[in-house]
Design an enzyme around this catalytic site. Sequence first.
Site, PDB file in Angstrom:
ATOM      1  N   GLY A 254      67.826  31.327   5.674  1.00 33.85           N
ATOM      2  CA  GLY A 254      68.991  31.910   5.597  1.00 33.85           C
ATOM      3  C   GLY A 254      69.867  31.540   7.119  1.00 33.85           C
ATOM      4  N   THR A 257      67.604  30.132  10.121  1.00 35.35           N
ATOM      5  CA  THR A 257      66.342  29.613   9.459  1.00 35.35           C
ATOM      6  C   THR A 257      67.205  27.630   9.530  1.00 35.35           C
ATOM      7  OG1 THR A 257      65.354  30.753   7.920  1.00 35.35           O
ATOM      8  CG2 THR A 257      65.218  28.803   7.204  1.00 35.35           C
ATOM      9  N   ASP A 285      72.201  38.793   0.744  1.00 35.66           N
ATOM     10  CA  ASP A 285      72.758  39.556   1.256  1.00 35.66           C
ATOM     11  C   ASP A 285      74.472  38.522   0.801  1.00 35.66           C
ATOM     12  OD1 ASP A 285      71.528  41.146   2.116  1.00 35.66           O
ATOM     13  OD2 ASP A 285      71.542  40.234   4.297  1.00 35.66           O
ATOM     14  N   MET A 328      70.631  46.153   0.031  1.00 36.51           N
ATOM     15  CA  MET A 328      71.383  45.774   1.281  1.00 36.51           C
ATOM     16  C   MET A 328      72.264  44.596   1.462  1.00 36.51           C
ATOM     17  SD  MET A 328      67.289  43.712   1.568  1.00 36.51           S
ATOM     18  CE  MET A 328      66.117  44.503   2.290  1.00 36.51           C
ATOM     19  N   GLY A 329      72.114  44.763   2.726  1.00 38.16           N
ATOM     20  CA  GLY A 329      73.270  43.816   3.443  1.00 38.16           C
ATOM     21  C   GLY A 329      73.809  43.627   4.586  1.00 38.16           C
ATOM     22  N   TYR A 441      63.764  46.877  -0.929  1.00 36.40           N
ATOM     23  CA  TYR A 441      62.384  46.104  -0.955  1.00 36.40           C
ATOM     24  C   TYR A 441      62.122  46.118  -2.587  1.00 36.40           C
ATOM     25  CZ  TYR A 441      62.501  45.901   4.238  1.00 36.40           C
ATOM     26  OH  TYR A 441      62.480  45.965   5.490  1.00 36.40           O
TER      27      TYR A 441
END
Length: 544
Positions: A254, A257, A285, A328-329, A441
Amino acid sequence: MDISTSASLGTPSPRFRRFDSAKTFPATDSHRRYYSSLPSSCSQSPRAGGGGGGTANTDTTHVMLANSTTVADPKVVTGDGGYLLEDVPHLSDYIQDLPIYPNPLQDNPAYSVVKQYFVNVDDTVAKTIVVSKESPRGTHFRRAGPRQKVYFESDEVHACIVTCGGLCPGLNTVIREIVCGLYHMYGVTRVLGIDGGYKGFYARNTISLTPKVVNNIHKRGGTILGTSRGGHDTSKIVDSIQDRSINQVYIIGGDGTQKGASLIFEEIRRRGLKVAVVGIPKTIDNDIPVIDKSFGFDTAVEEAQRAISAAHVESESIENGIGLVKLMGRHSGFIAMYATLASRDVDCCLIPESPFYLDGPGGLFEYIEKRLKENGHMVIVVAEGAGQELLSENTRTLDKIDASGNKQLQDVGLWISQKIKDHFSKQQKMTINLKYIDPTYMIRAVPSNASDNVYCTLLAHSAIHGAMAGYTGFTVGPVHGTHGYIPFQPITERQHKVVITDRMWARCLSSTNQPSFFTQRHLFENKAGDELGGIHVDDSENFG
Ligand SMILES: Nc1ncnc2c1ncn2[C@@H]1O[C@H](COP(=O)(O)OP(=O)(O)OP(=O)(O)O)[C@@H](O)[C@H]1O
Ligand SMILES: O=P(O)(O)OC[C@H]1O[C@](O)(CO)[C@@H](O)[C@@H]1O
Ligand SMILES: [Mg+2]
């Protein structure tokens, strides 16, 4: 001959002009920040020329680096009508006299039937495609794809792949397709998997990856290589790359990274190594800018439907049922917004970019009461980063961060569930039945769906073609449907967020019928636009 090749070999393409002087550089502040951060001179690395296993002719390279301005030259090219190419670095920018070879794809039976199997050297992809008659042609990126000439011989390539950050559906597919693509398209047989993220370069074992080893991995969630947060030590990582004689580095991860990949690239260039560094953007996300969307996102939206359906079934089976689903987000509410739009069962979608409040007229409690009276049940979807400012007002929190320095969020799902329960039990007007589902998850850990699998394949192929052609220090991704090579800087300088003044958020609001929780006054009076996440003008669209 392509642009960077022609520039480095001193035969400039007539259509393009390189920018040499910062004074005449017409680009934005972000360009200036990036290009002023490039080294103006290159000092000798402790390992350069020291026989550490690097593949470059480091002596020659460093003489050249010390005396040359090529490295610091902005890779920006202008053309007619305000055309601007934000180009990516090339190995020949800092290493002289690199041998060039014909692309082995020319003899590949699968590809030789393709009419135009090499992209045109001048092909670029427009960053903005909605234009008017008077618009300048604007910023472009180099188009991804195979080139006629390559800068690596097949048996010279020693590639490695690393996965970093959180899990995302499709990681294994990207790994598989890099290994198989290198093998089948370019005859590359030496590919190493780095175990456990960035720190694996210097602290863990490597795994030898062959088409046989990776054959079935796309059917599994997660990453066969393992992943981690933290542990980015540029110098140790590049030492390891040099010691292992790795010359193509594929980095899947992401925003964090990609920032790490950019540092690795800079260090590799400083040491003058013939090593291509390629980033493949990964984020469930969908918070990486410039590219259309990230792999795994479609799978996540699809998987979220199962949780939303369960919440709907639960809520409609009981009096005043509320099904609350957390998705998620962290900073971007794309999964929540798309899952809401796709499902049609959602009555309220809360995302980080759109502030909301609980009490009083126009607040969430009032809306819940109204909706339950109208319909007897409701479904709420909340993105994990929504309402964090309310949580910290209400609870004493220490700012905790993870190993990569990301702020750890509090559980908005649990918090909001409790608040709703407390509100209605205090009021004694209405008994509610709330079921909270946290599938976060579970969604992240599934294998990628069919469309993400195809997308992952394209990403892997674009990455391979770019590295083989000698490009380095770039990220791949689709820009308005066509894959391009994008420098790290535009990818890492900001996050992609839902723009709540765009039509996509309006569509979401109109599908749920929820209040927007803010008024025009909020929009125009809020000086700190950033607090409202995506309210700022964003030149990338929310897919329409
Ligand atoms: N600014 C940075 N400079 C160098 N390395 C970084 C930077 N930010 C993060 N990294 C490294 O990148 C790796 C992954 O970062 P992070 O945990 O933030 O995940 P990510 O890549 O943003 O993915 P995601 O947020 O989607 O899970 C970690 O090993 C971390 O040390
Ligand atoms: O895996 P961790 O460290 O719990 O991180 C969870 C975070 O990772 C993400 O999935 C991004 O990769 C976010 O949506 C989430 O906040
Ligand atoms: Mg991140």
